[in-house]
Design a protein around this motif. Structure first.
Motif, PDB file in Angstrom:
ATOM      1  N   ILE A   1      -3.968  15.450  16.141  1.00 52.93           N
ATOM      2  CA  ILE A   1      -3.392  14.938  14.888  1.00 52.93           C
ATOM      3  C   ILE A   1      -3.744  15.813  13.685  1.00 52.93           C
ATOM      4  O   ILE A   1      -3.350  15.530  12.561  1.00 52.93           O
ATOM      5  CB  ILE A   1      -3.797  13.466  14.592  1.00 52.93           C
ATOM      6  CG1 ILE A   1      -5.316  13.327  14.499  1.00 52.93           C
ATOM      7  CG2 ILE A   1      -3.243  12.509  15.620  1.00 52.93           C
ATOM      8  CD1 ILE A   1      -5.739  11.963  13.910  1.00 52.93           C
TER       9      ILE A   1
ATOM     10  N   ASP B   1     -18.480  16.072   6.172  1.00 51.63           N
ATOM     11  CA  ASP B   1     -19.321  15.234   7.020  1.00 51.63           C
ATOM     12  C   ASP B   1     -19.646  15.957   8.315  1.00 51.63           C
ATOM     13  O   ASP B   1     -18.958  16.902   8.697  1.00 51.63           O
ATOM     14  CB  ASP B   1     -18.636  13.881   7.291  1.00 51.63           C
ATOM     15  CG  ASP B   1     -17.448  14.011   8.217  1.00 51.63           C
ATOM     16  OD1 ASP B   1     -17.643  14.193   9.439  1.00 51.63           O
ATOM     17  OD2 ASP B   1     -16.301  13.942   7.725  1.00 51.63           O
TER      18      ASP B   1
ATOM     19  N   GLY C   1      -6.631   1.562  12.739  1.00 54.18           N
ATOM     20  CA  GLY C   1      -6.299   2.297  11.509  1.00 54.18           C
ATOM     21  C   GLY C   1      -4.809   2.212  11.232  1.00 54.18           C
ATOM     22  O   GLY C   1      -4.003   2.255  12.171  1.00 54.18           O
TER      23      GLY C   1
ATOM     24  N   GLY D   1      -3.338   4.398   9.222  1.00 51.60           N
ATOM     25  CA  GLY D   1      -2.875   5.772   9.024  1.00 51.60           C
ATOM     26  C   GLY D   1      -2.261   6.005   7.663  1.00 51.60           C
ATOM     27  O   GLY D   1      -1.464   6.919   7.482  1.00 51.60           O
ATOM     28  N   LEU D   2      -2.663   5.193   6.678  1.00 50.28           N
ATOM     29  CA  LEU D   2      -2.080   5.356   5.343  1.00 50.28           C
ATOM     30  C   LEU D   2      -3.050   6.010   4.359  1.00 50.28           C
ATOM     31  O   LEU D   2      -2.645   6.585   3.363  1.00 50.28           O
ATOM     32  CB  LEU D   2      -1.653   3.993   4.786  1.00 50.28           C
ATOM     33  CG  LEU D   2      -0.368   3.415   5.357  1.00 50.28           C
ATOM     34  CD1 LEU D   2      -0.070   2.076   4.695  1.00 50.28           C
ATOM     35  CD2 LEU D   2       0.791   4.365   5.134  1.00 50.28           C
TER      36      LEU D   2
ATOM     37  N   ILE E   1      -2.379  14.768   9.753  1.00 52.46           N
ATOM     38  CA  ILE E   1      -3.212  13.678   9.215  1.00 52.46           C
ATOM     39  C   ILE E   1      -2.765  13.196   7.842  1.00 52.46           C
ATOM     40  O   ILE E   1      -3.046  12.067   7.478  1.00 52.46           O
ATOM     41  CB  ILE E   1      -4.719  14.026   9.105  1.00 52.46           C
ATOM     42  CG1 ILE E   1      -4.895  15.409   8.529  1.00 52.46           C
ATOM     43  CG2 ILE E   1      -5.438  13.860  10.408  1.00 52.46           C
ATOM     44  CD1 ILE E   1      -6.315  15.636   8.046  1.00 52.46           C
TER      45      ILE E   1
ATOM     46  N   ILE F   1     -11.885  15.998  13.361  1.00 52.14           N
ATOM     47  CA  ILE F   1     -10.577  15.359  13.484  1.00 52.14           C
ATOM     48  C   ILE F   1      -9.968  15.703  14.836  1.00 52.14           C
ATOM     49  O   ILE F   1      -9.977  16.868  15.237  1.00 52.14           O
ATOM     50  CB  ILE F   1      -9.665  15.822  12.329  1.00 52.14           C
ATOM     51  CG1 ILE F   1     -10.227  15.283  11.017  1.00 52.14           C
ATOM     52  CG2 ILE F   1      -8.224  15.359  12.533  1.00 52.14           C
ATOM     53  CD1 ILE F   1      -9.660  15.917   9.799  1.00 52.14           C
TER      54      ILE F   1
ATOM     55  N   VAL G   1      -0.169   8.105  10.670  1.00 47.45           N
ATOM     56  CA  VAL G   1      -0.870   8.917  11.658  1.00 47.45           C
ATOM     57  C   VAL G   1      -2.330   8.505  11.623  1.00 47.45           C
ATOM     58  O   VAL G   1      -2.992   8.644  10.598  1.00 47.45           O
ATOM     59  CB  VAL G   1      -0.723  10.428  11.369  1.00 47.45           C
ATOM     60  CG1 VAL G   1      -1.616  11.235  12.302  1.00 47.45           C
ATOM     61  CG2 VAL G   1       0.724  10.856  11.505  1.00 47.45           C
ATOM     62  N   SER G   2      -2.802   7.980  12.747  1.00 54.41           N
ATOM     63  CA  SER G   2      -4.179   7.523  12.805  1.00 54.41           C
ATOM     64  C   SER G   2      -4.789   7.873  14.154  1.00 54.41           C
ATOM     65  O   SER G   2      -4.116   7.854  15.167  1.00 54.41           O
ATOM     66  CB  SER G   2      -4.226   6.006  12.602  1.00 54.41           C
ATOM     67  OG  SER G   2      -5.558   5.566  12.705  1.00 54.41           O
ATOM     68  N   GLY G   3      -6.080   8.202  14.122  1.00 57.72           N
ATOM     69  CA  GLY G   3      -6.773   8.481  15.371  1.00 57.72           C
ATOM     70  C   GLY G   3      -7.815   7.405  15.615  1.00 57.72           C
ATOM     71  O   GLY G   3      -8.713   7.574  16.417  1.00 57.72           O
ATOM     72  N   ARG G   4      -7.685   6.309  14.876  1.00 55.71           N
ATOM     73  CA  ARG G   4      -8.731   5.294  14.851  1.00 55.71           C
ATOM     74  C   ARG G   4      -8.120   3.986  15.318  1.00 55.71           C
ATOM     75  O   ARG G   4      -7.053   3.594  14.851  1.00 55.71           O
ATOM     76  CB  ARG G   4      -9.154   5.159  13.390  1.00 55.71           C
ATOM     77  CG  ARG G   4     -10.478   4.547  13.136  1.00 55.71           C
ATOM     78  CD  ARG G   4     -10.955   4.979  11.754  1.00 55.71           C
ATOM     79  NE  ARG G   4     -10.045   4.563  10.682  1.00 55.71           N
ATOM     80  CZ  ARG G   4      -9.949   3.324  10.223  1.00 55.71           C
ATOM     81  NH1 ARG G   4     -10.679   2.371  10.744  1.00 55.71           N
ATOM     82  NH2 ARG G   4      -9.123   3.023   9.249  1.00 55.71           N
TER      83      ARG G   4
ATOM     84  N   ARG H   1       0.834  -1.203   0.000  1.00 55.15           N
ATOM     85  CA  ARG H   1       0.000   0.000   0.000  1.00 55.15           C
ATOM     86  C   ARG H   1       0.873   1.259   0.000  1.00 55.15           C
ATOM     87  O   ARG H   1       0.539   2.258  -0.604  1.00 55.15           O
ATOM     88  CB  ARG H   1      -0.914   0.008   1.219  1.00 55.15           C
ATOM     89  CG  ARG H   1      -2.105  -0.901   1.085  1.00 55.15           C
ATOM     90  CD  ARG H   1      -3.040  -0.730   2.255  1.00 55.15           C
ATOM     91  NE  ARG H   1      -3.731   0.562   2.268  1.00 55.15           N
ATOM     92  CZ  ARG H   1      -4.279   1.096   3.348  1.00 55.15           C
ATOM     93  NH1 ARG H   1      -4.213   0.496   4.508  1.00 55.15           N
ATOM     94  NH2 ARG H   1      -4.890   2.248   3.284  1.00 55.15           N
TER      95      ARG H   1
ATOM     96  N   ASN I   1     -13.103   7.468   5.260  1.00 59.50           N
ATOM     97  CA  ASN I   1     -12.793   8.057   6.572  1.00 59.50           C
ATOM     98  C   ASN I   1     -14.008   8.766   7.153  1.00 59.50           C
ATOM     99  O   ASN I   1     -14.301   8.645   8.344  1.00 59.50           O
ATOM    100  CB  ASN I   1     -11.672   9.092   6.445  1.00 59.50           C
ATOM    101  CG  ASN I   1     -10.305   8.454   6.386  1.00 59.50           C
ATOM    102  OD1 ASN I   1     -10.149   7.285   6.711  1.00 59.50           O
ATOM    103  ND2 ASN I   1      -9.322   9.225   5.971  1.00 59.50           N
ATOM    104  N   ALA I   2     -14.692   9.526   6.277  1.00 61.63           N
ATOM    105  CA  ALA I   2     -15.861  10.275   6.733  1.00 61.63           C
ATOM    106  C   ALA I   2     -16.910   9.298   7.261  1.00 61.63           C
ATOM    107  O   ALA I   2     -17.470   9.490   8.344  1.00 61.63           O
ATOM    108  CB  ALA I   2     -16.421  11.118   5.594  1.00 61.63           C
TER     109      ALA I   2
END
Ligand SMILES: Nc1ncnc2c1ncn2[C@@H]1O[C@H](COP(=O)(O)OP(=O)(O)OP(=O)(O)O)[C@@H](O)[C@H]1O
Ligand SMILES: [Mg+2]
Length: 353
Positions: free
Chosen positions: A300, A291, A315, A317-318, A304, A296, A309-312, A189, A253-254
């Motif tokens: 982050i 959305d 995730g 983060g890619l 983002i 966010i 970097v992920s807040g999930r 990826r 993401n949304a």
């Protein structure tokens, strides 16, 4: 000597009329008595129509700014304020100006406004683009370095598995091959956006509709995807697969941020004379993905678009870093603003390469 002074003095009105700085003269009640052509452009109002109007009517939301003008007039103190954000009637986005205010008398206030937002925006975009590019180089190098030995590790584990009889021990070699596969997927990826776009003329709305149906198919019924397309948007030269991938990463993401309930709005518009980084373009497609989710996470927000970097939870983060890379390869840029209930990703793509 005197003759020279005379001719210079005659030039003053022409100088003021030709300044890039917007110049306004206000009376004691902050009504406009004069504005130069640059001010006409900034306020989108002719001098004839503006004369006599209260500045408060032209800038209804700038209460703090008007209060400062009144104070300057009362105290007869000149002042300069940098990067004042003013919302002009009919303009969606506020304009950012440096403002210098000079009281000429108790009934006359000179206001100079110099737009700085375009300059600030271009500098910000250039810095970002340079960062993304540096990032991509580091990441690709790293991914290559990991990819090769990983193939060797996986192969060795498979050979070992064949030599082992005990199922218990085979469990271990399977962990190695399984985890190697997961890592290899991740690396794939990371490396994918490396190929140059295979461009052809495409309809951006068809791409958006594809993304819409893909996301609707994988999300809850509680998520609504509305469209607000500008049908006059011309076709653009792009790699359809790459563009769909980029848009899908943003819309997905949304949908994930909404957690099963909410509204995603897909919009398209044409922007004229818009620069992206330091390059200016006559026509630019503006695609917005908005959305009404939680927004966010602040910690982050500035990073983002960086990989990893992920807040999930769960995730990688890619998604956004890949989307940004793909859009950059089309000479475009993704921007983002976010507050709770209103997160907007804007994809800018030049319409003529
Ligand atoms: N619309 C959004 N609303 C709220 N947060 C968002 C939104 N879009 C992105 N984010 C935040 O930005 C982070 C980074 O997104 P990105 O797509 O790069 O990675 P990811 O979704 O975590 O993982 P991946 O896409 O690789 O599966 C997300 O984890 C999320 O915290
Ligand atoms: Mg994502």
């Amino acid at each position: 000597m005197a003759a020279t002074d005379m001719s210079t003095a005659k030039l003053y009105p022409a100088i003021i009329e030709n300044l890039n700085t917007a110049v306004l003269l206000l009376d004691g009640a902050l009504r406009v008595t004069y504005l130069n052509p640059a001010a006409e452009t900034l306020l989108a109002l002719s001098a004839r129509r503006a004369r006599g109007l209260a500045l408060g009517d032209l800038l209804p939301e700038a209460r703090g700014y008007l209060e400062a003008l009144r104070r300057a007039l009362a105290n007869q103190h000149p002042y300069t304020e940098r990067e004042v954000s003013l919302r002009l009637p009919g303009n969606q986005e506020p304009v950012v100006v440096d403002s210098s205010v000079t009281p000429l008398s108790s009934q006359k206030l000179l206001v100079e406004l110099l737009r700085v937002d375009q300059h600030l925006r271009i500098t910000r975009e250039e810095t970002r683009l340079a960062q993304y590019q540096a990032n991509r180089v580091v990441l690709k190098g790293l991914a290559h370095e990991i990819n090769n030995p990983l193939g060797g590790l996986r192969g060795a584990a498979q050979l070992l598995e064949r030599e082992i009889d005990s199922d218990n021990l085979k469990e271990y070699t399977r962990v190695i091959t399984g985890e190697a596969d997961r890592l290899q997927n991740l690396l794939k990826r990371m490396l994918t956006p490396g190929s140059p776009p295979q461009r052809r003329m495409i309809n951006i709305h068809e791409a958006l509709e594809r993304v819409r149906s893909l996301v609707l198919a994988e999300t809850h019924q509680g998520i609504e995807v509305r469209r607000d397309y500008d049908p006059s948007l011309p076709e653009l030269s792009a790699d359809p697969e790459q563009l769909i991938q980029a848009l899908l990463n943003i819309v997905r993401n949304a949908a994930q941020a909404l957690g099963g309930k909410g509204v995603i709005r897909l919009g398209t518009r044409i922007a004229r004379q818009r620069s992206i980084g330091h390059k200016s373009h006559r026509l630019v497609a503006r695609i917005t993905i908005a959305d009404n989710g939680p927004g966010i996470p602040a910690q982050i927000m500035d990073t983002i678009f960086y990989p990893m970097v992920s807040g999930r939870a769960g995730g990688s983060g890619l998604g956004l870093s890949i989307a940004q890379t793909l859009v950059n390869q089309h000479d475009g840029l993704i921007e983002c603003t976010s507050r709770p209930g209103d997160t907007v990703f804007t994809v800018l793509l030049p319409l003529q390469p």
